[in-house]
Design a protein around this motif. Structure first.
Motif, PDB file in Angstrom:
ATOM      1  N   GLU A   1       4.327   2.217  -3.293  1.00  0.00           N
ATOM      2  CA  GLU A   1       5.044   0.923  -2.430  1.00  0.00           C
ATOM      3  C   GLU A   1       4.853   0.860  -1.114  1.00  0.00           C
ATOM      4  O   GLU A   1       4.728  -0.169  -0.416  1.00  0.00           O
ATOM      5  CB  GLU A   1       6.368   0.808  -2.934  1.00  0.00           C
ATOM      6  CG  GLU A   1       6.659   0.384  -4.359  1.00  0.00           C
ATOM      7  CD  GLU A   1       7.975   0.263  -4.929  1.00  0.00           C
ATOM      8  OE1 GLU A   1       9.115   1.028  -4.007  1.00  0.00           O
ATOM      9  OE2 GLU A   1       8.167  -0.035  -6.087  1.00  0.00           O
ATOM     10  N   ALA A   2       5.023   2.003  -0.122  1.00  0.00           N
ATOM     11  CA  ALA A   2       5.004   2.083   0.799  1.00  0.00           C
ATOM     12  C   ALA A   2       3.531   1.741   1.813  1.00  0.00           C
ATOM     13  O   ALA A   2       3.308   1.135   2.485  1.00  0.00           O
ATOM     14  CB  ALA A   2       5.703   3.170   1.462  1.00  0.00           C
ATOM     15  N   LEU A   3       2.615   2.515   0.853  1.00  0.00           N
ATOM     16  CA  LEU A   3       1.105   2.169   1.309  1.00  0.00           C
ATOM     17  C   LEU A   3       0.868   0.826   1.111  1.00  0.00           C
ATOM     18  O   LEU A   3      -0.051   0.288   1.755  1.00  0.00           O
ATOM     19  CB  LEU A   3       0.292   3.202   0.343  1.00  0.00           C
ATOM     20  CG  LEU A   3       0.675   4.662   0.665  1.00  0.00           C
ATOM     21  CD1 LEU A   3      -0.243   5.627  -0.079  1.00  0.00           C
ATOM     22  CD2 LEU A   3       0.147   5.061   2.408  1.00  0.00           C
ATOM     23  N   ILE A   4       1.233   0.319  -0.044  1.00  0.00           N
ATOM     24  CA  ILE A   4       0.924  -1.241  -0.373  1.00  0.00           C
ATOM     25  C   ILE A   4       1.344  -2.015   0.725  1.00  0.00           C
ATOM     26  O   ILE A   4       0.579  -2.882   1.240  1.00  0.00           O
ATOM     27  CB  ILE A   4       1.161  -1.413  -2.292  1.00  0.00           C
ATOM     28  CG1 ILE A   4       0.201  -0.893  -2.860  1.00  0.00           C
ATOM     29  CG2 ILE A   4       1.180  -3.115  -1.955  1.00  0.00           C
ATOM     30  CD1 ILE A   4       0.696  -0.802  -4.131  1.00  0.00           C
ATOM     31  N   SER A   5       2.848  -1.754   1.098  1.00  0.00           N
ATOM     32  CA  SER A   5       3.247  -2.619   1.849  1.00  0.00           C
ATOM     33  C   SER A   5       2.545  -2.813   3.304  1.00  0.00           C
ATOM     34  O   SER A   5       2.252  -3.423   4.093  1.00  0.00           O
ATOM     35  CB  SER A   5       4.617  -2.264   1.979  1.00  0.00           C
ATOM     36  OG  SER A   5       5.386  -3.045   3.289  1.00  0.00           O
ATOM     37  N   LEU A   6       2.086  -1.383   3.846  1.00  0.00           N
ATOM     38  CA  LEU A   6       1.409  -1.243   5.164  1.00  0.00           C
ATOM     39  C   LEU A   6       0.196  -1.665   5.038  1.00  0.00           C
ATOM     40  O   LEU A   6      -0.281  -2.549   6.018  1.00  0.00           O
ATOM     41  CB  LEU A   6       1.261   0.315   5.163  1.00  0.00           C
ATOM     42  CG  LEU A   6       2.526   0.843   6.038  1.00  0.00           C
ATOM     43  CD1 LEU A   6       2.296   2.851   5.558  1.00  0.00           C
ATOM     44  CD2 LEU A   6       2.649   0.806   7.208  1.00  0.00           C
ATOM     45  N   GLN A   7      -0.704  -1.714   3.815  1.00  0.00           N
ATOM     46  CA  GLN A   7      -2.203  -2.348   3.839  1.00  0.00           C
ATOM     47  C   GLN A   7      -1.752  -3.762   3.631  1.00  0.00           C
ATOM     48  O   GLN A   7      -2.746  -4.434   4.457  1.00  0.00           O
ATOM     49  CB  GLN A   7      -2.811  -1.984   2.632  1.00  0.00           C
ATOM     50  CG  GLN A   7      -3.093  -0.403   2.729  1.00  0.00           C
ATOM     51  CD  GLN A   7      -4.336  -0.323   3.603  1.00  0.00           C
ATOM     52  OE1 GLN A   7      -5.134  -1.186   3.555  1.00  0.00           O
ATOM     53  NE2 GLN A   7      -4.158   0.716   4.616  1.00  0.00           N
ATOM     54  N   SER A   8      -0.785  -4.195   3.025  1.00  0.00           N
ATOM     55  CA  SER A   8      -0.675  -5.680   2.877  1.00  0.00           C
ATOM     56  C   SER A   8      -0.277  -6.353   4.452  1.00  0.00           C
ATOM     57  O   SER A   8      -1.045  -7.329   4.664  1.00  0.00           O
ATOM     58  CB  SER A   8       0.461  -6.232   2.120  1.00  0.00           C
ATOM     59  OG  SER A   8       0.116  -5.856   0.821  1.00  0.00           O
ATOM     60  N   GLN A   9       0.452  -5.634   5.295  1.00  0.00           N
ATOM     61  CA  GLN A   9       1.042  -6.114   6.327  1.00  0.00           C
ATOM     62  C   GLN A   9      -0.334  -6.093   7.400  1.00  0.00           C
ATOM     63  O   GLN A   9      -0.442  -6.934   8.171  1.00  0.00           O
ATOM     64  CB  GLN A   9       2.018  -5.260   7.103  1.00  0.00           C
ATOM     65  CG  GLN A   9       3.282  -5.491   6.395  1.00  0.00           C
ATOM     66  CD  GLN A   9       4.317  -4.188   6.735  1.00  0.00           C
ATOM     67  OE1 GLN A   9       4.016  -3.592   7.526  1.00  0.00           O
ATOM     68  NE2 GLN A   9       5.603  -4.610   6.341  1.00  0.00           N
ATOM     69  N   TYR A  10      -1.089  -5.062   7.222  1.00  0.00           N
ATOM     70  CA  TYR A  10      -2.051  -4.782   8.086  1.00  0.00           C
ATOM     71  C   TYR A  10      -3.337  -6.003   7.921  1.00  0.00           C
ATOM     72  O   TYR A  10      -3.881  -6.662   8.556  1.00  0.00           O
ATOM     73  CB  TYR A  10      -2.880  -3.672   7.930  1.00  0.00           C
ATOM     74  CG  TYR A  10      -4.146  -3.400   8.718  1.00  0.00           C
ATOM     75  CD1 TYR A  10      -4.226  -3.259  10.180  1.00  0.00           C
ATOM     76  CD2 TYR A  10      -5.435  -3.463   8.061  1.00  0.00           C
ATOM     77  CE1 TYR A  10      -5.387  -3.304  10.751  1.00  0.00           C
ATOM     78  CE2 TYR A  10      -6.886  -3.533   8.805  1.00  0.00           C
ATOM     79  CZ  TYR A  10      -6.471  -3.164  10.118  1.00  0.00           C
ATOM     80  OH  TYR A  10      -7.886  -3.304  10.845  1.00  0.00           O
ATOM     81  N   VAL A  11      -3.543  -6.260   6.512  1.00  0.00           N
ATOM     82  CA  VAL A  11      -4.618  -7.141   6.059  1.00  0.00           C
ATOM     83  C   VAL A  11      -4.232  -8.674   6.662  1.00  0.00           C
ATOM     84  O   VAL A  11      -4.900  -9.480   6.884  1.00  0.00           O
ATOM     85  CB  VAL A  11      -4.889  -7.233   4.572  1.00  0.00           C
ATOM     86  CG1 VAL A  11      -5.571  -8.499   4.029  1.00  0.00           C
ATOM     87  CG2 VAL A  11      -5.653  -5.908   4.299  1.00  0.00           C
ATOM     88  N   SER A  12      -2.632  -9.008   6.244  1.00  0.00           N
ATOM     89  CA  SER A  12      -2.299 -10.141   6.769  1.00  0.00           C
ATOM     90  C   SER A  12      -2.555 -10.339   8.325  1.00  0.00           C
ATOM     91  O   SER A  12      -2.984 -11.314   8.813  1.00  0.00           O
ATOM     92  CB  SER A  12      -0.849 -10.232   6.525  1.00  0.00           C
ATOM     93  OG  SER A  12      -0.403 -11.471   6.885  1.00  0.00           O
TER      94      SER A  12
END
Length: 122
Positions: free
Chosen positions: A24-35
């Motif tokens: 969940e932490a990795l997905i959140s970091l990636q989602s924030q970065y892509v956005s």
């Protein structure tokens, strides 16, 4: 019997929870970065279309790329920190489980069985 099985499965459940939390932490970091990357790219494109001088456009692009690199480095460091924390937690659980298992009467019985097998193999 249920409580005994629940106790034996606790390390597995703890490991699954650590994996879930880390994912969940990795997905959140990636989602924030892509956005953030998409938004900053659109802003950069708009700024470049409004720029009249090539030198100013070049400087703006260099600044943009440096910002992207800094953000990517920051995300990578946060991901590595999350993975390192997960590894440490998983290692702790495994070490504790192995320690508990070695003191288990079942393990002592297994060792008695394995010693004659080792002698025969040699």
């Amino acid at each position: 019997m249920y409580e005994d099985m629940k106790d034996k499965m606790k390390p597995v459940m703890d490991m699954a929870e650590i994996n879930k939390k880390t994912t969940e932490a990795l997905i959140s970091l990636q989602s924030q970065y892509v956005s953030d990357f998409v938004n900053s790219s659109l802003t950069q494109m708009k700024a470049l279309t409004e720029t009249k001088e090539p030198k100013a456009a070049f400087e703006a692009q260099v600044k943009y790329l440096k910002d992207v690199e800094a953000k990517l480095t920051d995300v990578a460091e946060k991901e590595m920190a999350a993975l390192t924390t997960a590894r440490e937690e998983l290692t702790s659980i495994i070490e504790q489980s192995v320690s508990d298992m070695s003191s288990s009467p079942y393990f002592a019985e297994l060792q008695k069985f394995m010693k004659p097998m080792d002698m025969k193999a040699k």
